[in-house]
Design a protein around this motif. Structure first.
Motif, PDB file in Angstrom:
ATOM      1  N   LEU A 104       0.833  -1.208   0.000  1.00  0.00           N
ATOM      2  CA  LEU A 104       0.000   0.000   0.000  1.00  0.00           C
ATOM      3  C   LEU A 104       0.869   1.261   0.000  1.00  0.00           C
ATOM      4  CD1 LEU A 104      -2.672  -1.228   2.538  1.00  0.00           C
ATOM      5  CD2 LEU A 104      -3.214  -0.331   0.249  1.00  0.00           C
ATOM      6  N   LEU A 105       1.910   1.263   0.824  1.00  0.00           N
ATOM      7  CA  LEU A 105       2.805   2.423   0.865  1.00  0.00           C
ATOM      8  C   LEU A 105       3.532   2.605  -0.467  1.00  0.00           C
ATOM      9  CD1 LEU A 105       4.209   1.994   4.477  1.00  0.00           C
ATOM     10  CD2 LEU A 105       2.797   3.904   3.647  1.00  0.00           C
ATOM     11  N   LEU A 106       3.924   1.509  -1.084  1.00  0.00           N
ATOM     12  CA  LEU A 106       4.581   1.608  -2.387  1.00  0.00           C
ATOM     13  C   LEU A 106       3.641   2.211  -3.422  1.00  0.00           C
ATOM     14  CD1 LEU A 106       6.958   1.144  -4.274  1.00  0.00           C
ATOM     15  CD2 LEU A 106       6.157  -1.218  -4.571  1.00  0.00           C
ATOM     16  N   LEU A 107       2.401   1.773  -3.412  1.00  0.00           N
ATOM     17  CA  LEU A 107       1.416   2.344  -4.336  1.00  0.00           C
ATOM     18  C   LEU A 107       1.254   3.838  -4.072  1.00  0.00           C
ATOM     19  CD1 LEU A 107      -0.583   1.883  -6.620  1.00  0.00           C
ATOM     20  CD2 LEU A 107      -2.269   1.175  -4.922  1.00  0.00           C
ATOM     21  N   ARG A 108       1.194   4.214  -2.812  1.00  0.00           N
ATOM     22  CA  ARG A 108       1.094   5.639  -2.473  1.00  0.00           C
ATOM     23  C   ARG A 108       2.334   6.384  -2.977  1.00  0.00           C
ATOM     24  NH1 ARG A 108      -0.618   7.576   3.339  1.00  0.00           N
ATOM     25  NH2 ARG A 108      -2.663   7.546   2.368  1.00  0.00           N
ATOM     26  N   ALA A 109       3.511   5.820  -2.774  1.00  0.00           N
ATOM     27  CA  ALA A 109       4.750   6.472  -3.224  1.00  0.00           C
ATOM     28  C   ALA A 109       4.768   6.639  -4.738  1.00  0.00           C
ATOM     29  CB  ALA A 109       5.967   5.668  -2.761  1.00  0.00           C
ATOM     30  N   GLN A 110       4.338   5.618  -5.444  1.00  0.00           N
ATOM     31  CA  GLN A 110       4.367   5.657  -6.908  1.00  0.00           C
ATOM     32  C   GLN A 110       3.430   6.704  -7.491  1.00  0.00           C
ATOM     33  OE1 GLN A 110       3.496   1.490  -7.511  1.00  0.00           O
ATOM     34  NE2 GLN A 110       5.633   1.014  -7.908  1.00  0.00           N
ATOM     35  N   THR A 111       2.440   7.109  -6.722  1.00  0.00           N
ATOM     36  CA  THR A 111       1.473   8.088  -7.225  1.00  0.00           C
ATOM     37  C   THR A 111       1.662   9.466  -6.602  1.00  0.00           C
ATOM     38  OG1 THR A 111      -0.170   7.389  -5.575  1.00  0.00           O
ATOM     39  CG2 THR A 111      -0.230   6.294  -7.735  1.00  0.00           C
ATOM     40  N   GLU A 112       2.663   9.594  -5.741  1.00  0.00           N
ATOM     41  CA  GLU A 112       2.937  10.863  -5.065  1.00  0.00           C
ATOM     42  C   GLU A 112       3.703  11.796  -5.999  1.00  0.00           C
ATOM     43  OE1 GLU A 112       2.932  13.870  -2.858  1.00  0.00           O
ATOM     44  OE2 GLU A 112       2.017  12.099  -1.951  1.00  0.00           O
TER      45      GLU A 112
END
Length: 144
Positions: free
Chosen positions: A90-98
């Motif tokens: 989930l954090l990786l997905l958030r990072a990738q879209t930040e």
């Protein structure tokens, strides 16, 4: 499983993921503190966030809800390996879209830490977690 099968057939699968989310939410209503129910809820949100990647508002809502569910996993069991794996994803997905580079790096580092802890807690997760860990590290390591 049904959603995975439908996706592999090129058929619509979001409705199946939404049904899984509803069942996961119901499982968390139990009076017993059961970390796997909260992890399943977090995973359901993760899958929906990935499926709704082209709808940023909905994707971000599912990421936030998934991280909230993961926090409840850790309130019960701070070393829940699958919970750590889901949190990292989930954090990786958030990072990738930040959009903000500094926030992206910070969130990617948090993702890498969660994924590394997941692997340490349960080495059987290495196969699935290692590629995500590599992507997380690539998100915050400067290119040469």
């Amino acid at each position: 499983v049904r959603a995975d099968w439908l996706a592999s057939q090129g058929r619509p699968f979001v409705t199946s993921l939404e049904a899984a989310l509803t069942k996961a939410q119901l499982a968390t209503k139990s009076p017993e503190m059961y970390p796997d129910a909260w992890q399943t809820l977090a995973e359901s949100h993760l899958r929906l966030a990935r499926a709704l990647a082209q709808q940023p508002k909905l994707r971000d809502q599912h990421v936030a809800a998934g991280l909230s569910a993961a926090a409840k996993v850790f309130a019960i069991n701070p070393n829940h390996a699958l919970g750590l794996f889901t949190q990292g994803a989930l954090l990786l997905l958030r990072a990738q879209t930040e959009r903000d580079l500094n926030v992206r790096r910070t969130v990617a580092q948090s993702a890498a830490q969660a994924l590394q802890r997941a692997i340490q807690s349960d080495p059987f997760l290495t196969h699935d977690a290692a590629p995500l860990l590599e992507r997380a590290r690539a998100s915050y390591t400067p290119s040469n």
